[in-house]
Structure formats: C-alpha cells, structure tokens
Design an enzyme around this catalytic site. Structure first.
Site, PDB file in Angstrom:
ATOM      1  N   CYS A 337       0.797  -1.238   0.000  1.00 26.73           N
ATOM      2  CA  CYS A 337       0.000   0.000   0.000  1.00 26.73           C
ATOM      3  C   CYS A 337       0.830   1.290   0.000  1.00 26.73           C
ATOM      4  O   CYS A 337       0.512   2.200  -0.768  1.00 26.73           O
ATOM      5  CB  CYS A 337      -0.998   0.027   1.153  1.00 26.73           C
ATOM      6  SG  CYS A 337      -1.231  -1.495   2.027  1.00 26.73           S
ATOM      7  N   ARG A 366       7.206 -10.740   5.761  1.00 26.13           N
ATOM      8  CA  ARG A 366       6.875 -10.486   7.156  1.00 26.13           C
ATOM      9  C   ARG A 366       7.531 -11.556   8.009  1.00 26.13           C
ATOM     10  O   ARG A 366       7.472 -12.737   7.676  1.00 26.13           O
ATOM     11  CB  ARG A 366       5.361 -10.499   7.372  1.00 26.13           C
ATOM     12  CG  ARG A 366       4.708  -9.322   6.657  1.00 26.13           C
ATOM     13  CD  ARG A 366       3.222  -9.314   6.852  1.00 26.13           C
ATOM     14  NE  ARG A 366       2.607  -8.520   5.799  1.00 26.13           N
ATOM     15  CZ  ARG A 366       1.317  -8.512   5.529  1.00 26.13           C
ATOM     16  NH1 ARG A 366       0.495  -9.246   6.253  1.00 26.13           N
ATOM     17  NH2 ARG A 366       0.838  -7.771   4.546  1.00 26.13           N
ATOM     18  N   GLN A 384       1.005 -11.076  -2.823  1.00 21.50           N
ATOM     19  CA  GLN A 384      -0.409 -10.720  -2.729  1.00 21.50           C
ATOM     20  C   GLN A 384      -0.940 -10.333  -4.103  1.00 21.50           C
ATOM     21  O   GLN A 384      -0.233  -9.709  -4.877  1.00 21.50           O
ATOM     22  CB  GLN A 384      -0.572  -9.505  -1.800  1.00 21.50           C
ATOM     23  CG  GLN A 384      -0.199  -9.782  -0.364  1.00 21.50           C
ATOM     24  CD  GLN A 384      -0.345  -8.530   0.476  1.00 21.50           C
ATOM     25  OE1 GLN A 384       0.152  -7.466   0.109  1.00 21.50           O
ATOM     26  NE2 GLN A 384      -1.022  -8.651   1.600  1.00 21.50           N
ATOM     27  N   ASP A 386      -2.621  -7.931  -4.970  1.00 25.31           N
ATOM     28  CA  ASP A 386      -3.018  -6.704  -4.305  1.00 25.31           C
ATOM     29  C   ASP A 386      -3.568  -5.666  -5.281  1.00 25.31           C
ATOM     30  O   ASP A 386      -3.198  -5.655  -6.452  1.00 25.31           O
ATOM     31  CB  ASP A 386      -1.778  -6.116  -3.614  1.00 25.31           C
ATOM     32  CG  ASP A 386      -2.129  -5.466  -2.292  1.00 25.31           C
ATOM     33  OD1 ASP A 386      -3.328  -5.360  -1.986  1.00 25.31           O
ATOM     34  OD2 ASP A 386      -1.198  -5.054  -1.582  1.00 25.31           O
ATOM     35  N   HIS A 388      -5.187  -1.360  -4.993  1.00 24.78           N
ATOM     36  CA  HIS A 388      -5.689  -0.237  -4.206  1.00 24.78           C
ATOM     37  C   HIS A 388      -6.500   0.670  -5.094  1.00 24.78           C
ATOM     38  O   HIS A 388      -6.050   1.036  -6.172  1.00 24.78           O
ATOM     39  CB  HIS A 388      -4.524   0.501  -3.551  1.00 24.78           C
ATOM     40  CG  HIS A 388      -3.808  -0.367  -2.563  1.00 24.78           C
ATOM     41  ND1 HIS A 388      -2.646  -1.017  -2.870  1.00 24.78           N
ATOM     42  CD2 HIS A 388      -4.142  -0.742  -1.308  1.00 24.78           C
ATOM     43  CE1 HIS A 388      -2.278  -1.748  -1.823  1.00 24.78           C
ATOM     44  NE2 HIS A 388      -3.166  -1.609  -0.868  1.00 24.78           N
ATOM     45  N   LYS A 472     -15.007  -2.820   6.726  1.00 26.94           N
ATOM     46  CA  LYS A 472     -14.560  -3.778   5.707  1.00 26.94           C
ATOM     47  C   LYS A 472     -15.600  -4.862   5.451  1.00 26.94           C
ATOM     48  O   LYS A 472     -16.559  -5.009   6.213  1.00 26.94           O
ATOM     49  CB  LYS A 472     -13.233  -4.412   6.113  1.00 26.94           C
ATOM     50  CG  LYS A 472     -13.340  -5.223   7.396  1.00 26.94           C
ATOM     51  CD  LYS A 472     -12.063  -5.996   7.691  1.00 26.94           C
ATOM     52  CE  LYS A 472     -12.207  -6.739   8.998  1.00 26.94           C
ATOM     53  NZ  LYS A 472     -11.231  -7.779   9.208  1.00 26.94           N
ATOM     54  N   HIS A 518      -8.481  -1.254  -0.046  1.00 30.13           N
ATOM     55  CA  HIS A 518      -7.520  -2.351  -0.249  1.00 30.13           C
ATOM     56  C   HIS A 518      -8.340  -3.582  -0.587  1.00 30.13           C
ATOM     57  O   HIS A 518      -9.357  -3.826   0.052  1.00 30.13           O
ATOM     58  CB  HIS A 518      -6.756  -2.706   1.026  1.00 30.13           C
ATOM     59  CG  HIS A 518      -6.122  -1.563   1.745  1.00 30.13           C
ATOM     60  ND1 HIS A 518      -4.761  -1.379   1.758  1.00 30.13           N
ATOM     61  CD2 HIS A 518      -6.639  -0.576   2.496  1.00 30.13           C
ATOM     62  CE1 HIS A 518      -4.483  -0.316   2.509  1.00 30.13           C
ATOM     63  NE2 HIS A 518      -5.596   0.185   2.964  1.00 30.13           N
TER      64      HIS A 518
HETATM   65 ZN   LIG Z   1      -3.184  -2.409   1.007  1.00 29.60          ZN
END
Ligand SMILES: [Zn+2]
Ligand SMILES: [Zn+2]
Length: 646
Positions: A337, A366, A384, A386, A388, A472, A518
């Site tokens: 992000c 991580r 991910q 991912d 945004h 969310k 997200h």
């Molecule tokens: Zn994110």
C-alpha cells in the site's frame, strides 16, 4: 428478585440464587437437557452457579462454540484424572480447550507416553466419565491452594497460584479429582460419550524454551460416538489433502533450509499454476478497469514510518538493510500500500480521473517465528494479488459492487460455492477508537451494506469489528471438509490517504482527500494455492490444472502415433504430456492417477488404425474411443462450464 435478560431481549424475573440451568428449565425441559454451559454478563459461569444480580444470560448447547469449549475443557479434567490414575506421580500443569478438542500439558517424570498407550487412556477416561460425576467449583484461599499443591510436589501449579490474587482462586472437583481451575464446565461427566487421544508432542512449560519440556497430550471428545467416528474420517481426509503432502506429490513447490525457512520455492508445475491464476485475475481486472503497476521489494524506512507500518511491523520484523556508503536504511516491504500511495502521489488528479485502481502481484515479507511457519499458509515471503482503489466517498458504493463482482467471479471459477460475508462496522459507543470523520464513516458503512444487499450476498454485520481506519467486508469460504477460511477482504481506509497527504481536485476546484480501498481476492498466491489444494484434493479445475491430459502408448510400436496425437492436442491448446516409458499401460495409468491428471489417452493397435484415442477420466470412468477433435470439444465444454468470462 433479580432481572435476567436473555439474548432475544426477554426479561425473566427470578429469585436471587437461581441458576442458569433452572432458568433453562423454566423456558423448556428440552432446552435444559441440552444446555451445557453459560455466560453471565460476559463472564463464563457454571450451569449451576447461583445468579445474584441483574444481568444478561446466554445459554449454550453443544451446537455453540462456547458449549464445545466447555465440553472439551471439562473432558481435559477427566483425561487428567485418568492419566494420574495410570501414571502415579505425574505433575499436571494446564489443560485448556482449543479450536478442535483440548490438550493437557503434563510432566510425566520417568513415565513415557506414546500412541500405543492411547487406547488405555481413552478407556480409563471413559470409565470415569460414565460415573456421571458433577463438576463442583469451590473458592480456596491462596494459602490453602498453595499448600494443596506443595503437598502434591507440583511446582507448576504452585507457580500458577503464586501469580493469582487471593480471593480469586477456585478449584474444581469431580469424582476424586481436584484441579486448579477458573471454571466453565458442563454439568457432569456423563454427557461425555466418546473420547479420543489424538497425539502427544513436546511443549515447554509456559512456552519458554528455557523451561522444562513437558508432554502435551491432545484429545477430543463428543456427546455421541457417531460424531467421533465422523470427525476421525474427516481428519483422515484432511491428512490426505494436506497441501504440504499434495504439493510434494504434484511437484508444485518445495522449501530449502539453505534458502531459508518459510520461503517457498515454486517448481515448474507450481510456477505454471501460479502463472495461470495470475493471468486469470489480470484478465478480469483489466476488464474491471484496473491498471497494473510494479514496485520494488524494499523501501526506505521513512516510507513505512509515514505509513505507520513501521510502528506495527518494525520492531518484531526483519532488521533494516543498510547501504554500504550513504547512511540509508531500507526495509523489506511488508505491505504494497505505501508504494501505491506514492504512485498516486506522482501526479495530480482531478475528480474526473477517479477512481484510480492500481493492481500489482506484489511480494511482501513479514517475519514469522520459525515455530509458527506452516507449509504455504504461514510463510515469511508471499505474493499478494493486491490492488488499491482511490476514489471519492460517493464512488464507494459502485467500487464495492465491482470488487464484490470480481471476488465472486474468482470464487465461482475456482469451485468455492459455499461462502458467507461479514461486514465489519464501528462500535458507535467508542467513537474515539476510529480515525476519520463520522459522516464519512456512515457513508462508507452504508455503501458496503448497500453493495452487499444489491449483490444479494448472505452477510452478517459485526459491530466493533472494523479496523480503526475503516469498515470492511470479508468473505468466509467453507471448503470441501467444512472448514472456514477468510478470503477476499475488501477494506476501506481513511488513514493512509491522510498519512500520505493524497488529494484530488474537486469540481469546486478545491483539494479533497480520496478514500482508499484495499482488496485481494486470493489474499496471497501461497495461501490460496494451499487452500485450493486442500479444497480440491489436488483435482484442480480443468482450466487451471498444469497437465490436462497424458497420452499413454500401449507399446513402443505406437510411439509415433502417440506423438501425432500429442501434436494435435497441442494445436487445440490442450496441455498434454506423453508417457513413453517402457512400462505397462496399467502402471502408467496408476501413476497418472496419482498425479491427478484429468484425462488419460490410451493409444494402441485399434486406436492407431481408427485414428482415435481411448479416453479414461481420472477416477476410472471410461469415455470410449474418440477422435482428438471430439476430445478437444469435450475439454472446452468442460472448461467453459466452470470458467465463464468476466
Ligand atoms: Zn493495502
Ligand atoms: Zn476446569
């Protein structure tokens, strides 16, 4: 008299000292028979605890998680008693309920316990359970509690009691057995009809490797023998479907101690699978108006200080990377992000440009403790899917609907048809816990709920479950073994746009702050492939599976024809292999079965003469002789039935 409020809002006036089980009886005999535990004013109580003040009472049966917890914890007392009787002199420590069953950590002294002892322990524990002993809680002074366990030479319980406050200590008795316990039991041991000891493992006292290693005895119990049998069958099936086992058999991924723990290495089959999953999502995302971006695997420490991730992951994460000359500090990227925020910041936008939807298959790192690592589901580096979305509050509803469409498309194409959704909203009583203004929050929550309604989702609203930075929507997917997985979180964020000072020019010519969403339908490629493996048992949907068909020549004589068949399949874009080894067809079929290849195409004398192939489906179904064109039609029909276009 006191007022007892039930979950449906009904209030019962009862005399002081009435117990939860008596209240259950006053509602119905049937309920009273099934109630096995209770909560009063958010505290776990016994079903026989006298209630002495006004409050809210929830009654639980075996069908509730709280009921199961009490059932399993109560069984741990029975198993502990059985162990003490079978192995005199052992020292008991703690015995909580867990997600599936319970464990008891025991210092067995000179005794050892292994799988061959399990039936004896189960038999003894069941014998005790059949005695229908009541669980009775009693308060004990700290001095008496300490003395009791000092006499038993049990340093573990002594240590536990030393950390408790006098006046709060309770013992639980049943039969001739006593244990230090906070409570939360079923009425009596007689309800426990089936007990299974599942495994033993080493566990350090209080989880500290400097302490003595104890033996953790895992078990589970049920109110009916039939339920235990079903559970054991499920366990057997889960073992067969373990993604770590299937990943090896299907040659999808591996790990290397040299490369490092928790860092998966994708083998060619696995890489091909990932590639196909990525292409599938990229294609749908393109149609949904996403733009692909690419960002580096590291970022300056400052970036994560700005985003707030440093405060969250910094301390317990991987250590910073220092450059040789300049005084620069970098961190492995824990989240994509912040990078995407800076992409947004790289040019000015007006309201007409929004929404901007940036997508990336971004690999993040991580730190996880080595004991926490588990196959592909808990790793230290993962990718991910991912994206945004930066939009105005007014656009949230449409954007949510689009993301829901995309997520449902992903789930349906991959055979996940059983799911529910959860909308997590603020706790209105604690507004100080959340950032952003109330008006925006209201709009965002309403946008999510409206989108979920309009898309006909089966959802629940969870109050107080929202993150501090926004509400969310989560999807809870039930896999083929009935286990729940959280997938496809869609998260609204008011925090990062503020931290990165993101703006757009509104129709009023003023600068405004965009909202950020997200989202990641797969979550991560690693976890998703693990889930897919366990859900399908390795029988991936035909459009996704690495090898769709294998040509099996009956003998060397037919190799040429087999090559011709393979060629023709490739021309029809069917992913096929040929097994040319000098082995019997029977053996080749068995191996292809193990590799979960959907179609086996046998070619011999007859097939060559008639220019056909004998088609055998994974699992054994004989589809007869077909020409390759007909086979290719069959494959496309099947693919089109699961993989619709977005
Ligand atoms: Zn994110
Ligand atoms: Zn207990």
């Amino acid at each position: 008299m006191i007022d007892i409020t039930l979950p449906d809002g009904a209030v019962k006036k009862v005399s002081e000292g009435t117990t939860p089980i008596e209240i259950a009886k006053s509602i119905s005999e049937g309920l009273a028979r099934n109630v096995i535990s209770a909560k009063f004013n958010d505290t776990t109580v016994e079903t026989v605890t006298p209630l002495t003040e006004n409050g809210t009472l929830t009654l639980y049966t075996w069908n509730d998680n709280e009921g199961k917890k009490a059932f399993w914890h109560s069984t741990s007392h029975v198993v502990a008693q059985a162990l003490e009787e079978l192995y005199p002199g052992i020292k008991l420590t703690i015995g909580p309920a867990i997600e599936n069953g319970f464990y008891y950590d025991v210092d067995f002294g000179e005794h050892t316990v292994s799988e061959k002892d399990f039936p004896t322990i189960e038999k003894k524990a069941l014998e005790i359970a059949r005695g229908k002993h009541d669980y009775k809680m009693r308060s004990v002074s700290k001095a008496d509690a300490l003395q009791y366990y000092k006499e038993q030479h049990n340093p573990y319980k002594v240590e536990l009691i030393e950390n408790l406050e006098d006046g709060t200590i309770t013992f639980c008795d049943h039969s001739t057995f006593t244990d230090l316990c906070r409570g939360g039991h079923i009425p009596n041991t007689g309800i426990i009809k089936a007990i299974k000891i599942l495994s033993v493992a080493g566990a350090y006292w209080r989880g500290d490797e400097n302490n003595k290693q104890l033996t953790r005895v895992y078990g589970i119990s049920f109110p009916k023998q039939k339920e235990l049998t079903e559970y054991l069958e499920l366990l057997e099936e889960a073992k067969k479907r373990d993604h770590r086992k299937l990943g090896k058999e299907l040659e999808l991924f591996t790990f290397s101690q040299k490369v490092g723990q928790g860092l998966p290495l994708w083998l060619p089959n696995g890489a091909a699978l990932r590639e196909r999953l990525e292409q599938f999502l990229k294609k749908a995302q393109k149609k949904a108006g996403y733009e692909m971006v690419v960002t580096p695997h590291i970022g300056q420490k400052e970036l994560y200080v700005t985003s707030g991730h440093y405060a969250k992951y910094g301390e317990d994460s991987f250590q910073p990377i220092h450059t040789p000359k300049e005084d620069e500090e970098f961190l492995l990227k824990p989240m994509n992000c912040p990078h995407h925020c800076e992409i947004y910041n790289s040019q000015p936008f007006s309201y007409k440009d929004l929404p901007k939807r940036y997508a990336e298959f971004g690999t993040v790192y991580r730190y996880e403790q080595s004991g926490e690592l588990h196959g592909l589901t808990r790793v230290r580096g993962f990718t991910q899917d991912d994206a945004h979305i930066f939009c105005t509050t007014e656009q949230l509803n449409d954007e949510f609907k689009n993301v829901i469409d995309l997520t449902l498309y992903v789930l349906n194409s991959l055979g996940f048809n059983n799911f529910t959704a959860q909308v997590s909203v603020r706790d209105l009583e604690n507004p100080e816990k959340y950032i952003g203004n109330t008006d925006d929050w209201e709009k965002a929550e309403q946008a999510i709920i409206n989108a979920a309604d309009e898309k006909g989702l089966n959802y629940v609203i969870e109050t107080g479950e929202a993150a501090f930075y926004g509400p969310k929507l989560d999807f809870m997917v039930k896999d083929a073994l009935g286990r729940n997985w959280q997938l496809g979180t869609i998260q609204v964020d008011y925090n990062l746009p503020k931290r990165f000072d993101l703006t757009y020019k509104g129709s009023d010519n003023e600068l405004h702050r965009p909202v950020m969403i997200h989202r990641a339908p797969f979550g991560s490629m690693e976890r998703f492939v693990a889930l897919l493996l366990e859900h399908t048992g390795g029988n991936f949907p035909l459009w996704l599976i690495p090898t769709q068909a294998i040509v099996l020549p009956v003998s060397e004589k037919h190799e040429k024809y087999a090559e011709k068949v393979l060629n023709s399949l490739e021309n029809h874009e069917i992913r096929a292999l040929i097994d040319n080894r000098n082995e019997t067809v029977g053996k080749k079929i068995r191996e292809a079965e193990l590799k979960k290849i959907p179609f086996m195409l046998i070619v011999g004398e007859q097939e060559e003469a008639s220019e056909t192939i004998s088609v055998r489906r994974h699992g054994g179904e004989d589809l007869g002789s077909l020409r390759t064109e007909a086979f290719s039609d069959l494959v496309s029909t099947e693919i089109n039935s699961t993989l619709k276009s977005f």
